[in-house]
Each structure stands twice: as C-alpha cells, then as structure tokens.
Design an enzyme around this catalytic site. Structure first.
Site, PDB file in Angstrom:
ATOM      1  N   PHE A  72       0.940  -1.135   0.037  1.00 11.60           N
ATOM      2  CA  PHE A  72      -0.119  -0.003  -0.120  1.00 11.60           C
ATOM      3  C   PHE A  72       0.953   1.108   0.225  1.00 11.60           C
ATOM      4  O   PHE A  72       1.817   1.489   0.949  1.00 11.60           O
ATOM      5  CB  PHE A  72      -0.919  -0.060   1.258  1.00 11.60           C
ATOM      6  CG  PHE A  72      -1.894   1.354   1.177  1.00 11.60           C
ATOM      7  CD1 PHE A  72      -2.949   1.309   0.313  1.00 11.60           C
ATOM      8  CD2 PHE A  72      -1.649   2.369   2.260  1.00 11.60           C
ATOM      9  CE1 PHE A  72      -3.645   2.506   0.190  1.00 11.60           C
ATOM     10  CE2 PHE A  72      -2.209   3.561   2.165  1.00 11.60           C
ATOM     11  CZ  PHE A  72      -3.307   3.564   1.004  1.00 11.60           C
TER      12      PHE A  72
ATOM     13  N   ASP B 185       9.318   2.664   1.472  1.00 11.82           N
ATOM     14  CA  ASP B 185       7.977   3.379   2.086  1.00 11.82           C
ATOM     15  C   ASP B 185       8.066   3.212   3.743  1.00 11.82           C
ATOM     16  O   ASP B 185       7.646   2.078   4.081  1.00 11.82           O
ATOM     17  CB  ASP B 185       6.909   2.830   1.408  1.00 11.82           C
ATOM     18  CG  ASP B 185       5.700   3.680   1.808  1.00 11.82           C
ATOM     19  OD1 ASP B 185       5.349   4.202   2.946  1.00 11.82           O
ATOM     20  OD2 ASP B 185       4.688   3.424   1.029  1.00 11.82           O
TER      21      ASP B 185
ATOM     22  N   LYS C  26       2.796   9.950   8.367  1.00 14.17           N
ATOM     23  CA  LYS C  26       1.912   9.519   9.393  1.00 14.17           C
ATOM     24  C   LYS C  26       2.600  10.179  10.842  1.00 14.17           C
ATOM     25  O   LYS C  26       2.219  11.048  11.104  1.00 14.17           O
ATOM     26  CB  LYS C  26       1.884   8.176   9.500  1.00 14.17           C
ATOM     27  CG  LYS C  26       1.027   7.609   8.138  1.00 14.17           C
ATOM     28  CD  LYS C  26       0.414   6.131   8.499  1.00 14.17           C
ATOM     29  CE  LYS C  26      -0.717   5.987   7.776  1.00 14.17           C
ATOM     30  NZ  LYS C  26      -0.464   5.244   6.499  1.00 14.17           N
TER      31      LYS C  26
HETATM   32  C1  PLP Z   1      -0.726   5.585   5.103  1.00 17.39           C
HETATM   33  C2  PLP Z   1       0.159   4.908   4.046  1.00 17.39           C
HETATM   34  C3  PLP Z   1       0.348   5.591   2.912  1.00 17.39           C
HETATM   35  C4  PLP Z   1      -0.317   6.894   2.636  1.00 17.39           C
HETATM   36  O1  PLP Z   1      -0.368   8.008   3.671  1.00 17.39           O
HETATM   37  P1  PLP Z   1      -1.359   9.140   3.309  1.00 17.39           P
HETATM   38  O2  PLP Z   1      -0.935  10.197   4.609  1.00 17.39           O
HETATM   39  O3  PLP Z   1      -2.606   8.583   3.609  1.00 17.39           O
HETATM   40  O4  PLP Z   1      -1.399   9.599   2.059  1.00 17.39           O
HETATM   41  C5  PLP Z   1       1.616   5.286   2.149  1.00 17.39           C
HETATM   42  N1  PLP Z   1       2.050   4.278   2.231  1.00 17.39           N
HETATM   43  C6  PLP Z   1       1.993   3.441   3.524  1.00 17.39           C
HETATM   44  C7  PLP Z   1       2.782   2.312   4.005  1.00 17.39           C
HETATM   45  C8  PLP Z   1       0.959   3.934   4.482  1.00 17.39           C
HETATM   46  O5  PLP Z   1       0.719   3.171   5.542  1.00 17.39           O
END
Ligand code: PLP
Length: 406
Positions: free
Chosen positions: A131, A218, A247
């Site tokens: 994701f 990521d 986050k």
């Molecule tokens: C939450 C998340 C995203 C997206 O972040 P947003 O601030 O909602 O755009 C991308 N990568 C990972 C691994 C995430 O957990």
C-alpha cells in the site's frame, strides 16, 4: 441531525462514534465514555493524543509565522531536514503534506533517474499486497485490486513481485531492462502486517547495487520508531537510496517527507517538483518537536519493548485458539490473522470493549498503539482483544451448529 454526515462524500465506512478529546492512549466520546486507542489514528499519534508540548509548539508558532511558501528560505524546514537526514542516513529532504505525496515524490525521482540513464519506458518494481497511497500514481503502485477498482486505466510503469521473495525480483531483473527502482515497505501494514525479512532487504539492496536501481523504502507507517528502530530498514542494516515518511512525523499535524542520498538526492532542479504547503514553518517546527520527544523518551526502544510484551501477551492468550491463523508483527505494529473475515470486530471492539482496533485484508486485526502505552494498557489490549476473538468465534460456532441442526 437526522443525517449528520449528509454533506460528506461516502469515501469512508465510519464507526458510530464522535470523539471529543484525548490524552495519551485514551479517547473520550461525545457522551463522556472512555476508550483505549490501539490504532493511534492509524500509526499517527505515536506520542499520544493532545501531547502538551506539541500543542504548545503549535500555539506558539501560529502566533509567529505559519506560511510563507517555498519561494523563501524556511529555517524550521532546514532544521527538520537536517535532523531527519541524520537519523535516516540520508542527505536531502523534500517536504510535503502526506504519505501519498511523499511516495509521489519518490516515484518522480525514479522517473528522473530513468531519464538520466536514457530509459524511455521505466518500470518500478512494487510488491503484491503493498500500500502506497490513494493518488493515481500511488494507487497504481499499490498491490491491492480493491484500491485499483474503478480507477482504471492505471498509471503504467509498475511491475509486480510477490513480497519477501527475492527470486521473483531476480527473475524480473533478468528479463526487464527498463527497471529503474524498487519500492517496498519494511512491514506491509495495510497488506496484513507482513514483515520483510532481513535477508530479503539485504538482497534487494544488493540487486539495486548490481543493476543501478534505486532502493526506495516506504516508511510512512513503519517509520518514526514504530517497529523498534527509527526506521524499519535499520533492522536489516541496509540503507535505501530514497525513503518516505509521514504519519507519525507530525503526531497528527499533516506533514510528509521524501528523503534521498547519493545521485537520487541531486535529481530535482528548480521547477520540476513543488508543494504550496509542503514544509511550512508550522509543520516543520512540529516535526522537530516530535523528533525531539521521540529521542528524549527513547520511543523506538520503548516500542520494541512494549511490542514484545504485547506480542507475548497475545500469543499467550490466543496462539492456540482455533480461530487464530497467525500472530505476527514488529515492535508496536502487530497483526492477528483470523481464519475468516472479521471486519465487524472493529465495531464490536468499539461498542463492547471501548477499544479502537482496525482490520486489514478482511481477516487481520491490526494493532498500532501509541509508542507511549504503559504496561497496564498493554495488558488491557490483550484482555479486550482476546475476549473479542473468543466471543466472535463462539457466536460463529453457535450459528454454525444452529444451521446444522435446522
Ligand atoms: C498510510 C500510508 C500511505 C499513505 O499515506 P497518506 O498520508 O494517507 O497519503 C502510504 N504508504 C504507507 C505504507 C502507508 O501506511
């Protein structure tokens, strides 16, 4: 107030509760009922809700300066960039407002990297069950058909591999000369809490070196101490070329960043990327305060210790349960995979146990509590989650035997 959300788009399946205030890992709803928060706004409020130092910093900076734009120097942005790079082993930062934007930035760096190597139709290797966000590029990068549905045609330029299987990446390397980068999570969060093995990350690093690809991590969910180190890749002792955070960086204040080192850190030139709000003085001062508190309170270490306790407690009370397929995780990022879809447990947890949890990939309960949770709260999470799983299973069993009898 018959339909209080009548003017909000239906993008979310919301729980029937409105929270009014919070403190550490606790929340109170509009009726004054107290809840224990085991998801921290999806790995965001890592320092706890309404942290007094963060609140004070926001208030003070709001009276001085909130925004000037990136047409000018921003001292707090420079400071945050320096601190983040030090902690992450990176050289330069680009600031934005969310995880998806941070990943967009990384993907744009991959495109520029391709251009510098005269590759016309570049491809980035992304993983099944990954994701990376909800923008058109990051949803295409995500390995989840539910995220794609309705938004085709997907942005081209991605090839997919199964997670944690280095042979699949080797296979792609051997046949696809257009690959320029690998984008991977240290722990797949939305994908059901799957931890990348140390060997896998090290072998990815070696392949990236061999083929001249960018290793892009990521760390949006895993970063900022959650897994027991500042960033997830530090467990494997590898250094990516590009990494993203968001986050937990603002403890609830929106901020994201893409960091890079080496050639990747030099790819942008004035004019090819930007963000109006990204890196404003308010967001960056909050980011600096968050880093300061994480460091002072040794929260990565604490996440490791409390995570071990939570994992051990869950295993003690649930490992032998017939409805539990697996219990896994890293630090304070834990998943309890059940043997059947269990999405309704989110509501049950809230109403019956005054506990906030999430369920990913239909059957995995995901726990992402604030890194400051204490032993009593760890024990409470274990107790409440166990009770939930037991009653969920018992209800399914009695329904099944009724159906059998009828
Ligand atoms: C939450 C998340 C995203 C997206 O972040 P947003 O601030 O909602 O755009 C991308 N990568 C990972 C691994 C995430 O957990």
């Amino acid at each position: 107030m018959a339909q209080p959300a009548a003017h909000l788009m239906h993008a979310y399946a919301r729980q029937p509760v409105h929270f009014e205030h919070g403190q550490d890992a606790r929340l109170w709803d509009s009726n004054g009922r107290e809840y224990l928060d085991a998801i921290a706004g999806v790995a965001v409020t890592n320092l706890g809700h309404s942290h007094p130092e963060i609140a004070a910093v926001i208030a003070d900076q709001a009276t001085r300066l909130m925004h000037t734009s990136n047409l000018f120097g921003i001292a707090w942005q420079e400071r945050l960039g320096e601190r983040l790079c030090e902690l992450a082993g990176m050289e330069r930062a680009f600031f934005c407002n969310s995880g998806a934007e941070a990943n967009e930035t990384a993907l744009k760096l991959a495109r520029l990297h391709a251009q510098s190597r005269q590759i016309k139709h570049p491809a980035v290797i992304v993983m099944d069950n990954s994701f990376h966000g909800r923008t058109l590029a990051t949803l295409a990068a995500s390995g989840n058909p539910a995220v794609h549905r309705g938004f085709e045609p997907l942005m081209p330029g991605f090839v997919r591999a199964p997670f944690n299987q280095i042979d699949a990446v080797r296979e792609l390397a051997a046949h696809n000369l257009d690959i320029v980068a690998v984008l991977v999570e240290a722990v797949q969060g939305e994908g059901g809490v799957h931890v990348a093995s140390t060997e896998y990350l090290q072998q990815l690093r070696a392949l990236c070196d061999e083929y001249g690809w960018l290793l892009m991590m990521d760390e949006v969910q895993t970063g900022m101490g959650r897994t027991g180190t500042w960033f997830g890749y530090q467990h494997a002792d590898v250094l990516p070329d590009v990494m993203t955070v968001a986050k937990g960086l603002g403890n609830g204040f929106p901020i994201g960043a893409c960091l890079a080192r080496g050639r990747a850190a030099e790819l942008f030139v004035p004019g090819n990327h930007g963000s109006t709000f990204g890196g404003n003085p308010l967001a960056c001062r909050v980011g600096c305060a968050v880093l300061h508190i994480i460091e002072r309170e040794q929260l990565p270490q604490r996440a490791g210790v409390q995570g071990q306790k939570l994992l051990a407690g869950l295993r003690r009370s649930l490992a032998d349960h017939p409805a539990v397929a697996a219990i896994r995780g890293h630090g304070l990022m834990l998943g309890i995979e059940l043997t059947a879809p269990c999405g309704e447990l989110v509501t049950r947890a809230l109403l019956d146990e005054a506990l906030l949890i999430s369920v990913t990939r239909e059957r995995t309960i995901r726990l992402l509590p604030a890194l400051i949770i204490n032993d009593g709260q760890v024990a409470q999470i274990v107790e409440r989650v166990s009770r939930l799983v037991h009653s969920w299973h018992a209800a399914r069993e009695s329904k099944r035997s009724l159906a059998h009898a009828g």
